[in-house]
Enzyme design. Structure first.
Site, PDB file in Angstrom:
ATOM      1  N   HIS A 181       0.820  -1.206   0.000  1.00 46.71           N
ATOM      2  CA  HIS A 181       0.000   0.000   0.000  1.00 46.71           C
ATOM      3  C   HIS A 181       0.856   1.260   0.000  1.00 46.71           C
ATOM      4  CE1 HIS A 181       1.191   0.534   4.157  1.00 46.71           C
ATOM      5  NE2 HIS A 181       0.949  -0.759   4.322  1.00 46.71           N
ATOM      6  N   THR A 212       1.455   5.542   4.851  1.00 47.98           N
ATOM      7  CA  THR A 212       0.418   5.791   5.857  1.00 47.98           C
ATOM      8  C   THR A 212       0.928   6.765   6.915  1.00 47.98           C
ATOM      9  OG1 THR A 212       1.088   4.050   7.405  1.00 47.98           O
ATOM     10  CG2 THR A 212      -0.394   3.395   5.596  1.00 47.98           C
ATOM     11  N   ASN A 238       3.415   4.992   8.959  1.00 47.61           N
ATOM     12  CA  ASN A 238       4.702   4.845   8.278  1.00 47.61           C
ATOM     13  C   ASN A 238       5.546   6.090   8.531  1.00 47.61           C
ATOM     14  OD1 ASN A 238       3.344   3.266   5.265  1.00 47.61           O
ATOM     15  ND2 ASN A 238       3.999   2.314   7.181  1.00 47.61           N
ATOM     16  N   ARG A 245      -5.758   1.006   4.239  1.00 45.63           N
ATOM     17  CA  ARG A 245      -4.591   1.494   3.514  1.00 45.63           C
ATOM     18  C   ARG A 245      -4.356   0.713   2.229  1.00 45.63           C
ATOM     19  NH1 ARG A 245      -2.852  -0.902   8.443  1.00 45.63           N
ATOM     20  NH2 ARG A 245      -1.255  -2.509   8.253  1.00 45.63           N
ATOM     21  N   GLU A 252      -2.813  -7.815   6.927  1.00 44.89           N
ATOM     22  CA  GLU A 252      -1.474  -7.789   7.526  1.00 44.89           C
ATOM     23  C   GLU A 252      -1.436  -8.621   8.799  1.00 44.89           C
ATOM     24  OE1 GLU A 252       1.545  -7.907   7.485  1.00 44.89           O
ATOM     25  OE2 GLU A 252       2.384  -5.881   7.449  1.00 44.89           O
TER      26      GLU A 252
END
Length: 191
Positions: free
Chosen positions: A9, A12, A15, A60, A84
């Site tokens: 993805h 985010t 991140n 995401r 995930e």
């Protein structure tokens, strides 16, 4: 030959904050949406022959897949097995923590309340086996997560535990995996 493309993805919020997202739903940033649009353009321009997008249910990955689908016209479908890994006690902690890095090398560790690498591998390997058994040579784009990228890579390529634990891909990076020829797989299973 049956082919799978894999992407992580877009960027985010977590991140940017260097936090482990795992099963927590951290939204895309504006940069993450731009990365998804740029990837869609690369895919469209390269004419990769992708028939369908399968994506993780987390927002995401879902939003990344929807952006790619809208720009390319490829159909997109949610695939729950692409969710995930739940990193339990590590979720929301720094991604580069040394204790977390060490824990990732223990394949049966559930991180307290999370999901072990072995359990994640089971669901990802089952998905990849299902795709591999399908008739025809349909090409998929899987839109998921960094932890899932490790599992997909380990399905197609041998890795040491250390290589597995350290493996990762950038947001909206595109990887390509090709299944072995069916005849070769049949001959190997007959041995």
């Amino acid at each position: 030959m049956k082919t799978i493309y894999f992407t992580r993805h877009g960027e985010t919020v977590w991140n940017v904050e260097n936090k482990i997202c795992g099963a927590v739903d951290s939204p895309l940033t504006d940069k993450g949406r731009m990365q998804a649009r740029a990837l869609a353009e690369r895919i469209r321009s390269a004419d990769l022959g992708i028939d369908e997008i399968l994506y993780s249910p987390l927002s995401r990955a879902s939003e990344t897949a929807q952006i790619i689908s809208e720009q390319t016209g490829m159909p997109a479908r949610k695939e729950l097995r692409l969710m995930e890994q739940n990193f339990g006690r590590w979720e929301g902690t720094p991604r580069d923590g040394k204790d977390f890095a060490r824990d990732k090398e223990n394949f049966i560790n559930s991180f307290g309340t999370g999901e072990s690498n072995l359990r994640v591998a089971q669901r990802i390997y089952n998905l990849l086996d299902d795709i591999g058994r399908e008739e025809g040579d349909q090409t998929y784009l899987l839109v998921a997560h960094n932890g899932i990228a490790r599992m997909v890579k380990s399905y197609f390529d041998d890795m040491t535990n250390e290589e597995f634990a350290k493996f990762g891909i950038h947001n909206c990076e595109l990887l390509k995996f090709v299944y072995p020829d069916r005849q070769t797989r049949k001959e190997e299973s007959d041995d």
